[in-house]
Structure formats: C-alpha cells, structure tokens
Write a protein that holds these residues in place. Structure first.
Motif, PDB file in Angstrom:
ATOM      1  N   SER A 103     -35.023  37.580 -47.861  1.00  0.00           N
ATOM      2  CA  SER A 103     -35.395  37.483 -49.270  1.00  0.00           C
ATOM      3  C   SER A 103     -36.613  37.574 -49.329  1.00  0.00           C
ATOM      4  CB  SER A 103     -34.774  36.221 -49.866  1.00  0.00           C
ATOM      5  OG  SER A 103     -35.038  36.296 -51.385  1.00  0.00           O
ATOM      6  N   ALA A 104     -37.543  36.891 -48.673  1.00  0.00           N
ATOM      7  CA  ALA A 104     -39.024  36.802 -48.827  1.00  0.00           C
ATOM      8  C   ALA A 104     -39.616  37.995 -48.388  1.00  0.00           C
ATOM      9  CB  ALA A 104     -39.582  35.640 -47.891  1.00  0.00           C
ATOM     10  N   ILE A 105     -39.404  38.821 -47.368  1.00  0.00           N
ATOM     11  CA  ILE A 105     -39.855  39.981 -46.807  1.00  0.00           C
ATOM     12  C   ILE A 105     -39.590  41.105 -48.147  1.00  0.00           C
ATOM     13  CG2 ILE A 105     -39.405  41.820 -45.144  1.00  0.00           C
ATOM     14  CD1 ILE A 105     -39.076  39.734 -43.087  1.00  0.00           C
ATOM     15  N   ALA A 106     -38.189  41.010 -48.621  1.00  0.00           N
ATOM     16  CA  ALA A 106     -37.866  41.919 -49.386  1.00  0.00           C
ATOM     17  C   ALA A 106     -39.006  41.802 -50.780  1.00  0.00           C
ATOM     18  CB  ALA A 106     -36.567  41.902 -50.040  1.00  0.00           C
ATOM     19  N   PHE A 107     -39.277  40.843 -51.188  1.00  0.00           N
ATOM     20  CA  PHE A 107     -40.027  40.498 -52.616  1.00  0.00           C
ATOM     21  C   PHE A 107     -41.479  40.793 -52.211  1.00  0.00           C
ATOM     22  CE2 PHE A 107     -36.107  38.876 -54.024  1.00  0.00           C
ATOM     23  CZ  PHE A 107     -36.097  39.600 -54.989  1.00  0.00           C
ATOM     24  N   ASP A 108     -41.987  40.496 -50.831  1.00  0.00           N
ATOM     25  CA  ASP A 108     -43.337  40.868 -50.317  1.00  0.00           C
ATOM     26  C   ASP A 108     -43.560  42.320 -50.126  1.00  0.00           C
ATOM     27  OD1 ASP A 108     -45.834  39.710 -48.852  1.00  0.00           O
ATOM     28  OD2 ASP A 108     -45.200  41.251 -47.152  1.00  0.00           O
ATOM     29  N   ILE A 109     -42.714  42.971 -49.871  1.00  0.00           N
ATOM     30  CA  ILE A 109     -42.543  44.650 -49.665  1.00  0.00           C
ATOM     31  C   ILE A 109     -42.799  44.984 -51.073  1.00  0.00           C
ATOM     32  CG2 ILE A 109     -41.218  46.670 -49.528  1.00  0.00           C
ATOM     33  CD1 ILE A 109     -40.191  45.288 -46.769  1.00  0.00           C
ATOM     34  N   GLY A 165     -36.395  43.851 -42.747  1.00  0.00           N
ATOM     35  CA  GLY A 165     -36.949  44.713 -43.902  1.00  0.00           C
ATOM     36  C   GLY A 165     -36.299  46.235 -44.123  1.00  0.00           C
ATOM     37  N   GLN A 166     -35.570  46.571 -43.173  1.00  0.00           N
ATOM     38  CA  GLN A 166     -35.431  47.907 -43.100  1.00  0.00           C
ATOM     39  C   GLN A 166     -34.281  48.561 -43.878  1.00  0.00           C
ATOM     40  OE1 GLN A 166     -33.579  49.080 -39.130  1.00  0.00           O
ATOM     41  NE2 GLN A 166     -32.476  47.101 -38.943  1.00  0.00           N
ATOM     42  N   ALA A 167     -33.575  47.639 -44.304  1.00  0.00           N
ATOM     43  CA  ALA A 167     -32.220  48.048 -45.235  1.00  0.00           C
ATOM     44  C   ALA A 167     -32.477  48.048 -46.585  1.00  0.00           C
ATOM     45  CB  ALA A 167     -31.040  47.001 -45.127  1.00  0.00           C
ATOM     46  N   HIS A 168     -31.814  48.796 -47.513  1.00  0.00           N
ATOM     47  CA  HIS A 168     -32.303  48.696 -48.988  1.00  0.00           C
ATOM     48  C   HIS A 168     -32.083  47.192 -49.549  1.00  0.00           C
ATOM     49  CE1 HIS A 168     -32.006  49.250 -53.078  1.00  0.00           C
ATOM     50  NE2 HIS A 168     -32.451  50.545 -52.997  1.00  0.00           N
ATOM     51  N   TYR A 169     -33.043  46.747 -50.251  1.00  0.00           N
ATOM     52  CA  TYR A 169     -33.005  45.284 -50.432  1.00  0.00           C
ATOM     53  C   TYR A 169     -31.648  44.832 -51.219  1.00  0.00           C
ATOM     54  CZ  TYR A 169     -33.759  45.872 -55.385  1.00  0.00           C
ATOM     55  OH  TYR A 169     -33.761  46.371 -56.695  1.00  0.00           O
ATOM     56  N   ARG A 170     -30.870  45.676 -51.856  1.00  0.00           N
ATOM     57  CA  ARG A 170     -29.765  45.171 -52.477  1.00  0.00           C
ATOM     58  C   ARG A 170     -28.698  45.303 -51.707  1.00  0.00           C
ATOM     59  NH1 ARG A 170     -27.782  48.254 -56.538  1.00  0.00           N
ATOM     60  NH2 ARG A 170     -29.468  50.077 -56.302  1.00  0.00           N
ATOM     61  N   SER A 171     -28.648  45.854 -50.321  1.00  0.00           N
ATOM     62  CA  SER A 171     -27.316  46.169 -49.479  1.00  0.00           C
ATOM     63  C   SER A 171     -27.435  45.089 -48.442  1.00  0.00           C
ATOM     64  CB  SER A 171     -27.717  47.427 -48.750  1.00  0.00           C
ATOM     65  OG  SER A 171     -28.611  47.424 -47.760  1.00  0.00           O
ATOM     66  N   GLN A 172     -26.136  44.927 -47.933  1.00  0.00           N
ATOM     67  CA  GLN A 172     -25.986  43.931 -46.959  1.00  0.00           C
ATOM     68  C   GLN A 172     -26.720  44.370 -45.624  1.00  0.00           C
ATOM     69  OE1 GLN A 172     -21.752  42.310 -46.325  1.00  0.00           O
ATOM     70  NE2 GLN A 172     -21.877  43.599 -44.513  1.00  0.00           N
ATOM     71  N   LEU A 173     -27.443  43.449 -45.090  1.00  0.00           N
ATOM     72  CA  LEU A 173     -27.879  43.847 -43.915  1.00  0.00           C
ATOM     73  C   LEU A 173     -27.077  43.326 -42.746  1.00  0.00           C
ATOM     74  CD1 LEU A 173     -30.254  44.919 -42.031  1.00  0.00           C
ATOM     75  CD2 LEU A 173     -31.388  42.516 -42.459  1.00  0.00           C
ATOM     76  N   ASP A 174     -26.674  44.258 -41.685  1.00  0.00           N
ATOM     77  CA  ASP A 174     -25.721  43.666 -40.611  1.00  0.00           C
ATOM     78  C   ASP A 174     -26.325  43.360 -39.205  1.00  0.00           C
ATOM     79  OD1 ASP A 174     -23.167  42.687 -39.821  1.00  0.00           O
ATOM     80  OD2 ASP A 174     -23.032  44.969 -38.841  1.00  0.00           O
ATOM     81  N   TYR A 175     -26.376  42.193 -39.058  1.00  0.00           N
ATOM     82  CA  TYR A 175     -27.154  42.128 -37.343  1.00  0.00           C
ATOM     83  C   TYR A 175     -25.965  42.275 -36.378  1.00  0.00           C
ATOM     84  CZ  TYR A 175     -29.339  39.687 -33.728  1.00  0.00           C
ATOM     85  OH  TYR A 175     -29.500  39.405 -32.272  1.00  0.00           O
ATOM     86  N   ARG A 176     -26.275  42.875 -35.406  1.00  0.00           N
ATOM     87  CA  ARG A 176     -25.550  43.052 -34.217  1.00  0.00           C
ATOM     88  C   ARG A 176     -26.392  42.724 -32.898  1.00  0.00           C
ATOM     89  NH1 ARG A 176     -26.352  47.704 -36.541  1.00  0.00           N
ATOM     90  NH2 ARG A 176     -26.788  48.793 -34.700  1.00  0.00           N
ATOM     91  N   PRO A 177     -25.973  42.340 -31.824  1.00  0.00           N
ATOM     92  CA  PRO A 177     -26.716  42.008 -30.587  1.00  0.00           C
ATOM     93  C   PRO A 177     -27.800  43.119 -30.242  1.00  0.00           C
ATOM     94  CG  PRO A 177     -24.418  41.333 -30.420  1.00  0.00           C
ATOM     95  CD  PRO A 177     -24.383  41.990 -31.455  1.00  0.00           C
ATOM     96  N   ASP A 178     -27.314  44.283 -30.512  1.00  0.00           N
ATOM     97  CA  ASP A 178     -28.403  45.520 -30.263  1.00  0.00           C
ATOM     98  C   ASP A 178     -29.537  45.779 -31.521  1.00  0.00           C
ATOM     99  OD1 ASP A 178     -26.594  46.593 -31.710  1.00  0.00           O
ATOM    100  OD2 ASP A 178     -26.382  48.456 -30.464  1.00  0.00           O
ATOM    101  N   SER A 179     -29.420  45.119 -32.577  1.00  0.00           N
ATOM    102  CA  SER A 179     -30.238  45.436 -33.690  1.00  0.00           C
ATOM    103  C   SER A 179     -31.764  45.281 -33.348  1.00  0.00           C
ATOM    104  CB  SER A 179     -29.780  44.533 -34.777  1.00  0.00           C
ATOM    105  OG  SER A 179     -28.573  44.787 -35.312  1.00  0.00           O
TER     106      SER A 179
END
Length: 489
Positions: A44-50, A311-325
């Motif tokens: 959240s902080a990164i999204a609003f920093d951007i 920060g790479q996903a659209h701020y409104r979308s879900q960001l999915d973490y995977r082991p290779d992310s």
C-alpha cells in the motif's frame, strides 16, 4: 494529457482535477503499530508513493499525510500479554513491554521498512495519541448535530448513529439493513448493533496510561475517529484523495466518511484503494503457513528487486506472490541496470565514484510511459514502456548511435526515478554499494567491448571476453534486450 483515476465511491474512472490549482492533498492510512510490517502494509505504501511521485512529475505540489495508529485494542492486548507469567518472548515481542513502548518500537520498524524500500516520508505523519483534543471536538460536533450519542448504559462510550446519516453505505454501495454489526462488537449501550464507537470508556483491564479524560468519561478514541480528526487538521475539511488498502473500505473508510460528512465536511474528492497480496492465488494466513513478509523478501533479494515486485502490478489488482516472483523481478532489474551501466560507461565515461544526474524538474519520460501513468496509474503498461526504452537503448548502443542511446538513458533514468527504484537503501551500506557500483561499471565496460566485437563479427574476441568474465564467476546471458550478467551461485 489528462490524469484519470478510479474513484471507489463513484465506481468509475474520472478526470482528476485538484480542488486547489497546482496543489494536491493526499491522505492514506498508515499502520496500527501492533507488530512488524507485513507485505500488505508495504504494498500500500509503495502504491501511494508511486502516486505521489507521478503527481509531482506532472507539476503538482503534493501534501502527503499518513497516520500512525498508536493506541488500539490490539496494541493493548499485545502489551498485556507480555506481562503474563506464561508469556514467551520471541523475535517480535518483549516480556513486560508497556503499550506505548511497544507501539513506538514497531513504528520505528515500519519507518525502517519504508525507508529501505524507497517509500519517501510523508509531509506529516501524525500519531493518534497526539490528537485527542481534535477528536473531542469532532465528537461534540456530531452529538450536537444529532449523529452521535453517549452510550445508553453506564459506560463512557460514545457511538455514531448510522441511521441518522442517510448516505451511510454509499462508499461501499451497501444498504444499512443489509449490513451486520461487527461480530466481536459489544451491542450493549447501542441503539443499533451497526453503530460504531467514537469514544471507548476505560475498562478495568486498561492501563491508566491508555486513557484520557473527556466530557463523556475517561477513555480512548475509536479507531475510525482518529483518521477523520487528523486528516481535517492537516488537509482541511475537503481534500483531493483518500487512499488505503482494499480491506479498509469497510468498515473503516465507510465509517470515517460517514462521521466526517455528518459533521459537515466535504471530505475526500477521490477514494483510491489498492489490492491485496496473495500467495500462489490463496489469501495469506499464518494459520496455514503461506505468509511472506517484507523482511523475508529482503533476505533473498535486494530492496530494489522487492520494490519492483511489490509495485509492478496495477495498484487496484491483486498481486500474487510465487516462489519465483523475486527471481523474475531480479531479472527485470538486471536488464535495466545493465543498460544504464553500459550507457553511462560508453557515453559519459562515468566511473564507480562519479555521479550522473538528469534534471528532475523536467522529466523526459516517454509518451507511452506518461500515457500509462495518466490512465489510473497503470504501472504494468508503464513498465512495458520502460523495458521497451531499454531495448531501444541497447539497439542504439550496439549500432554506435550514441545520441539515441543517451536519449534512451535519460528516459530510463527518469522512469526508474518516478517509480521509486532509485531511492531504495541497499543492504550492506555505503561500502557494499560502492563495491557493487564498481563491479557494475567494470562488467558493463567488458560487455560494451563484447557488444562492439560482436557487431564487428569478431567472434574470437567476443568469446574471449565472455570466457574472462566466466573465469571471474560472472555468467553472461544474451537476449533481445542485450547482454545481462549475474554472479555464479
């Protein structure tokens, strides 16, 4: 180009026009400092920093307010538990720690995490405990206007009357009759189970230091009240943008908006909410062991890589973490850095101890990047524009077109700055940073010589350079974006 943002309240994307020409007031919810930062806080902080950086790029003067909730049920519960005889201290919690000490310690942990990941400090970062007077004034106003009432029992609680405010539910598009009261809320003293606390009377188990005198009895503020009081003090009764995580829409932001507007405030012109972080498509949960924290990410990747991922996903979308992310994010950062290092070395002769800067008042981001960012802060499309510029720059370097390569370099640096990728704090401090910079430049010079050899079809020299780097433990990989390198594991 017109800037457009999605407004949660109106459920549509609309043109952004600040209330005061040339200035933007932004408030987004900070942490309840009961424990270590989790990945949702940082995303959240990164999204609003951007968002802040982009608004500044467009020429706005931005006042940013991010609160600290340093008094709360959970903070008191954590502190109280630390005094229990059977309490077992761990890496996060200390035996016998007063609530205010616990809150302050975790507040510093949040500040450190934000700093490390390049989230700039807000203009103001008020604490809830420092604004009790403003909260009393707001409660008194709501009682006077008929929107709040002292508890009907013998407690010192004060509640907001949700049915007194016809617009209650408009932020989350709900009807009051379809809502349920909080499952853990005590209904005693309320007119309606959905009414929420503005002031909480002191309980016998509460420490005396966690209570303040008020016209309604000794107690402490309700969670929702804090934000309304603080944002009004620092941004006024009408301001441009209110932000926060999607999980805060209800009940926190719904209640915050209701009590503020019931007091006669116009409040936020735009509501912006960032999406959640999941683990391989599943909601993160400690109980099933699928959580990943910023600290854990930073153990395996640099802050720039972690920032890029979060920060790479659209701020409104879900960001999915995977082991290779983080591996994928590291590869993206490496492509950017390799081009920058090559271009700095070949065009400007910049060594490891030298600085190179662009005029930050006249960013030279590409039109595609600007168009993406103006379209509801579309960072995925902006990153596509950034990587396309890297490819263009590598092509120009290979062709010996230094003018085109230099233009691409400055555009890439402007875009990485706008995304906050240049402000992270790398682990190891200045010494490690200097060594890393030196290695970057030396390897970049070798790769530039190799690119020139390949362009001249001098395959023997190209192979010799690659072999020399391999002997030093450096792997070189060729792609359409140019050569990239990494250290052998």
């Amino acid at each position: 180009m017109t800037i457009r943002f999605y407004d949660t309240k109106q459920a549509t994307t609309r043109d952004f026009v600040p209330l005061n020409e040339g200035k933007v007031g932004l408030y987004y919810c900070g942490a309840t400092v009961q424990g270590m930062p989790h990945v949702g806080h940082v995303r959240s902080a990164i999204a609003f920093d951007i968002l802040t950086r982009w608004l500044e790029n467009r020429g706005f003067e931005v006042t940013v307010v991010r609160n600290v909730t340093d008094i709360d049920d959970k903070i008191l519960e954590k502190s109280a538990a630390s005094f229990a005889e059977d309490f077992e201290a761990d890496d996060d919690y200390i035996a016998g720690e007063q609530w205010f000490a616990l809150a302050y310690r975790f507040e510093q942990e949040f500040a450190s995490a934000y700093d490390t990941l390049g989230v700039r400090r807000p203009t103001y970062e008020p604490r809830a405990t420092g604004h009790i007077t403003e909260m009393h004034q707001l409660i008194a106003r709501l009682i006077e206007e008929g929107h709040a009432y002292p508890a009907l029992d013998d407690s010192s609680d004060v509640y907001f009357d949700v049915r007194s405010f016809p617009a209650y539910g408009t932020l989350t598009h709900q009807k009051v009759d379809d809502m349920q009261g909080a499952p853990d809320a005590d209904p005693r003293g309320k007119k309606d189970p959905r009414d929420f606390a503005l002031w909480k009377g002191r309980k016998a188990t509460d420490p005396a230091t966690a209570s303040w005198p008020s016209p309604w009895g000794t107690g402490r503020p309700g969670w929702h009240l804090e934000c309304s009081a603080m944002v009004t003090k620092y941004l006024g009764t009408a301001f441009d943008i209110h932000g926060g995580g999607l999980d805060l829409r209800f009940p926190h932001h719904e209640n915050e908006m209701a009590q503020s507007m019931a007091a006669g405030h116009d409040f936020a012109n735009f509501w912006m909410h960032n999406g959640m972080v999941t683990y391989e498509g599943e909601k993160m949960s400690k109980s099933i062991g699928n959580t990943i924290s910023p600290a854990q990410m930073l153990e395996v990747a640099t802050p720039r890589v972690v920032r890029y991922f979060l920060g790479q996903a659209h701020y409104r979308s879900q960001l999915d973490y995977r082991p290779d992310s983080l591996t994928e994010a590291a590869s993206a950062i490496e492509r950017i850095d390799t081009f920058i290092a090559n271009a700095l070395s070949r065009i400007h002769g910049v060594g490891p101890s030298e600085d190179f800067s662009i005029d930050m008042h006249h960013f030279v981001v590409t039109e595609a990047f600007a168009s993406a960012m103006n379209d509801d802060l579309n960072v995925p499309m902006a990153l596509a524009a950034l990587h396309e510029t890297v490819r263009r720059g590598n092509t120009a370097l290979a062709a010996g077109d230094m003018e085109a390569a230099d233009q691409a370099l400055q555009q890439v640096m402007a875009m990485t700055y706008t995304l906050g990728l240049d402000d992270t704090i790398e682990a190891g401090g200045a010494a490690d940073a200097a060594q890393s910079a030196a290695l970057d430049v030396l390897v970049a010079a070798q790769l530039a010589d190799r690119a020139a050899a390949r362009s001249a079809k001098d395959w023997a020299r190209s192979d010799a350079i690659r072999d020399t780097l391999a002997a030093a433990g450096i792997l070189v990989e060729d792609s359409a974006d140019g050569a990239s390198w990494s250290l052998k594991a």
